[in-house]
Design a protein around this motif. Structure first.
Motif, PDB file in Angstrom:
ATOM      1  N   LEU A  75       8.641   1.383   2.730  1.00 38.59           N
ATOM      2  CA  LEU A  75       7.465   1.899   2.027  1.00 38.59           C
ATOM      3  C   LEU A  75       7.706   3.321   1.530  1.00 38.59           C
ATOM      4  O   LEU A  75       7.345   3.662   0.394  1.00 38.59           O
ATOM      5  N   GLN A  76       8.319   4.149   2.371  1.00 42.22           N
ATOM      6  CA  GLN A  76       8.577   5.532   1.973  1.00 42.22           C
ATOM      7  C   GLN A  76       9.507   5.607   0.762  1.00 42.22           C
ATOM      8  O   GLN A  76       9.349   6.473  -0.106  1.00 42.22           O
ATOM      9  N   ARG A  77      10.472   4.713   0.700  1.00 40.83           N
ATOM     10  CA  ARG A  77      11.410   4.733  -0.426  1.00 40.83           C
ATOM     11  C   ARG A  77      10.787   4.183  -1.703  1.00 40.83           C
ATOM     12  O   ARG A  77      11.060   4.682  -2.795  1.00 40.83           O
ATOM     13  N   LEU A  94       4.986  -3.856   4.739  1.00 41.47           N
ATOM     14  CA  LEU A  94       5.866  -4.609   3.836  1.00 41.47           C
ATOM     15  C   LEU A  94       5.077  -5.234   2.690  1.00 41.47           C
ATOM     16  O   LEU A  94       5.452  -5.117   1.512  1.00 41.47           O
ATOM     17  N   LEU A  95       3.971  -5.893   3.015  1.00 43.80           N
ATOM     18  CA  LEU A  95       3.186  -6.597   1.999  1.00 43.80           C
ATOM     19  C   LEU A  95       2.442  -5.638   1.078  1.00 43.80           C
ATOM     20  O   LEU A  95       2.279  -5.923  -0.110  1.00 43.80           O
ATOM     21  N   SER A  96       1.977  -4.508   1.604  1.00 42.01           N
ATOM     22  CA  SER A  96       1.281  -3.545   0.757  1.00 42.01           C
ATOM     23  C   SER A  96       2.231  -2.942  -0.261  1.00 42.01           C
ATOM     24  O   SER A  96       1.845  -2.687  -1.415  1.00 42.01           O
ATOM     25  N   SER A  97       3.469  -2.714   0.144  1.00 38.78           N
ATOM     26  CA  SER A  97       4.468  -2.188  -0.781  1.00 38.78           C
ATOM     27  C   SER A  97       4.855  -3.233  -1.819  1.00 38.78           C
ATOM     28  O   SER A  97       4.907  -2.954  -3.023  1.00 38.78           O
ATOM     29  N   ALA A  98       5.098  -4.458  -1.361  1.00 38.12           N
ATOM     30  CA  ALA A  98       5.480  -5.534  -2.285  1.00 38.12           C
ATOM     31  C   ALA A  98       4.333  -5.884  -3.223  1.00 38.12           C
ATOM     32  O   ALA A  98       4.563  -6.262  -4.381  1.00 38.12           O
ATOM     33  N   PHE A 143      -1.237  12.018  -0.333  1.00 36.34           N
ATOM     34  CA  PHE A 143      -1.867  11.223   0.720  1.00 36.34           C
ATOM     35  C   PHE A 143      -0.800  10.356   1.387  1.00 36.34           C
ATOM     36  O   PHE A 143       0.014   9.724   0.705  1.00 36.34           O
ATOM     37  N   PRO A 144      -0.784  10.291   2.724  1.00 39.44           N
ATOM     38  CA  PRO A 144       0.174   9.423   3.432  1.00 39.44           C
ATOM     39  C   PRO A 144      -0.227   7.947   3.291  1.00 39.44           C
ATOM     40  O   PRO A 144      -1.085   7.450   4.030  1.00 39.44           O
ATOM     41  N   LEU A 145       0.372   7.250   2.344  1.00 33.41           N
ATOM     42  CA  LEU A 145      -0.031   5.882   2.038  1.00 33.41           C
ATOM     43  C   LEU A 145       0.151   4.932   3.214  1.00 33.41           C
ATOM     44  O   LEU A 145      -0.528   3.906   3.286  1.00 33.41           O
ATOM     45  N   ASP A 146       1.057   5.262   4.115  1.00 38.14           N
ATOM     46  CA  ASP A 146       1.275   4.387   5.269  1.00 38.14           C
ATOM     47  C   ASP A 146       0.046   4.323   6.167  1.00 38.14           C
ATOM     48  O   ASP A 146      -0.127   3.358   6.924  1.00 38.14           O
ATOM     49  N   ILE A 147      -0.834   5.319   6.083  1.00 37.68           N
ATOM     50  CA  ILE A 147      -2.029   5.340   6.915  1.00 37.68           C
ATOM     51  C   ILE A 147      -2.988   4.208   6.538  1.00 37.68           C
ATOM     52  O   ILE A 147      -3.755   3.727   7.373  1.00 37.68           O
ATOM     53  N   LEU A 148      -2.945   3.756   5.271  1.00 43.89           N
ATOM     54  CA  LEU A 148      -3.844   2.681   4.848  1.00 43.89           C
ATOM     55  C   LEU A 148      -3.634   1.427   5.691  1.00 43.89           C
ATOM     56  O   LEU A 148      -4.590   0.761   6.086  1.00 43.89           O
ATOM     57  N   SER A 149      -2.391   1.105   5.973  1.00 44.25           N
ATOM     58  CA  SER A 149      -2.102  -0.064   6.815  1.00 44.25           C
ATOM     59  C   SER A 149      -2.542   0.179   8.248  1.00 44.25           C
ATOM     60  O   SER A 149      -3.028  -0.736   8.927  1.00 44.25           O
ATOM     61  N   SER A 193      -3.333  -5.770  -1.249  1.00 47.78           N
ATOM     62  CA  SER A 193      -4.220  -5.007  -2.127  1.00 47.78           C
ATOM     63  C   SER A 193      -4.522  -3.602  -1.613  1.00 47.78           C
ATOM     64  O   SER A 193      -5.289  -2.872  -2.242  1.00 47.78           O
ATOM     65  N   LEU A 194      -3.940  -3.203  -0.502  1.00 48.45           N
ATOM     66  CA  LEU A 194      -4.278  -1.910   0.088  1.00 48.45           C
ATOM     67  C   LEU A 194      -3.957  -0.755  -0.852  1.00 48.45           C
ATOM     68  O   LEU A 194      -4.783   0.142  -1.065  1.00 48.45           O
ATOM     69  N   ILE A 195      -2.768  -0.747  -1.413  1.00 46.26           N
ATOM     70  CA  ILE A 195      -2.362   0.346  -2.289  1.00 46.26           C
ATOM     71  C   ILE A 195      -2.878   0.126  -3.699  1.00 46.26           C
ATOM     72  O   ILE A 195      -3.327   1.066  -4.362  1.00 46.26           O
ATOM     73  N   VAL A 196      -2.857  -1.121  -4.148  1.00 48.89           N
ATOM     74  CA  VAL A 196      -3.320  -1.437  -5.506  1.00 48.89           C
ATOM     75  C   VAL A 196      -4.789  -1.061  -5.687  1.00 48.89           C
ATOM     76  O   VAL A 196      -5.196  -0.586  -6.759  1.00 48.89           O
ATOM     77  N   SER A 197      -5.601  -1.253  -4.663  1.00 45.74           N
ATOM     78  CA  SER A 197      -7.030  -0.968  -4.774  1.00 45.74           C
ATOM     79  C   SER A 197      -7.364   0.503  -4.535  1.00 45.74           C
ATOM     80  O   SER A 197      -8.526   0.895  -4.617  1.00 45.74           O
TER      81      SER A 197
END
Length: 269
Positions: free
Chosen positions: A258-260, A170-174, A111-117, A97-101
């Protein structure tokens, strides 16, 4: 394809953002409560007290090799395993739910989305360290000493932290594309808890079952944590070397994935 690791450079470039967001995450968790951040110490202390009571008064349990510590030795070993498991499970449960929320980070700003993880893992590491402090206090009570091998713990936990970060990416992207991931992870974490050597040492299992449970990566981290933090034994060098290399590669693969995939996030959200 660039063979150099990309994710360490990216984390270093955004280190200040990662630090500030992690600090906000930790403080925000207890904002408005009377005791504030003290809850991060009270919660593990209460857990360990309950485990000590249950296993000393109800189950009369003992941990092999620590008979002199009595039931408190069992609770200490159990709690050492739980610290490792809780660090990983907190990251894995939150990841889908990191990116979805946070759709605003995807749609409205760069924003660098990888930072959320990274923030999620940093938050979990903070609470693992507070639990570790409680564990060490109980070790002083039970054994009157803390083993010097505890200094190996950062290296022992390095594969755990890197593996948690890889899983979170992996899970945040999926989780953006498959919303059922969150439900599956919840079920999987519950199963993993009882398939990990938290409530028992691997040596307590019959020989035919030990190789099966060793497949679980958390089993190795838990056993090695007990070696250096409780038993006063040096860690296994193959674990440190192989575990670190594998999780570094896993981080790089999940980071690039995630970047792709993030280019399609805006369309889905």
């Amino acid at each position: 394809m660039n063979k150099k690791l990309r994710f360490p450079r990216n984390l270093w470039r955004h280190r200040e953002l990662w630090w500030r967001l992690t600090e906000r995450e930790i403080l925000g968790r207890y904002r408005g409560s009377v005791l504030g951040i003290a809850w991060s110490f009270i919660t593990p202390l209460a857990m360990l007290a309950v485990y000590t009571f249950v296993f000393s008064q109800v189950f009369k349990a003992r941990w092999g090799g620590l008979e002199q510590a009595g039931p408190l030795g069992f609770a200490i070993n159990l709690f050492a395993g739980l610290i490792v498991f809780n660090l990983f499970s907190e990251c894995a449960i939150r990841a889908p739910s990191l990116i979805v929320s946070n759709p605003n980070y995807v749609k409205k700003v760069v924003f660098p989305l990888d930072i959320l993880s990274c923030v999620s893992v940093g938050n979990a590491c903070f609470h693992a360290l507070t639990s570790l402090c409680i564990l060490l206090i109980f070790e002083l009570i039970a054994f009157q000493t803390i083993p010097l091998t505890l200094l190996w713990l950062p290296l022992v936990w390095l594969p755990l932290i890197l593996g948690s970060l890889a899983c979170s990416w992996l899970l945040s992207s999926a989780g953006v594309f498959l919303r059922d991931i969150g439900q599956l992870i919840g079920v999987g974490i519950n199963m993993l808890m009882f398939l990990s050597p938290i409530f028992f040492p691997l040596s307590a299992l019959p020989d035919r079952w030990q190789p099966l449970l060793r497949i679980n990566p958390l089993a190795q981290v838990i056993e090695q944590t007990r070696r250096v933090a409780v038993q006063g034994v040096n860690p296994d060098w193959p674990y440190l070397l192989i575990g670190t290399v594998i999780t570094l590669l896993a981080c790089e693969i999940s980071f690039r994935g995630l970047q792709r995939s993030k280019k399609a996030f805006a369309d889905v959200l």
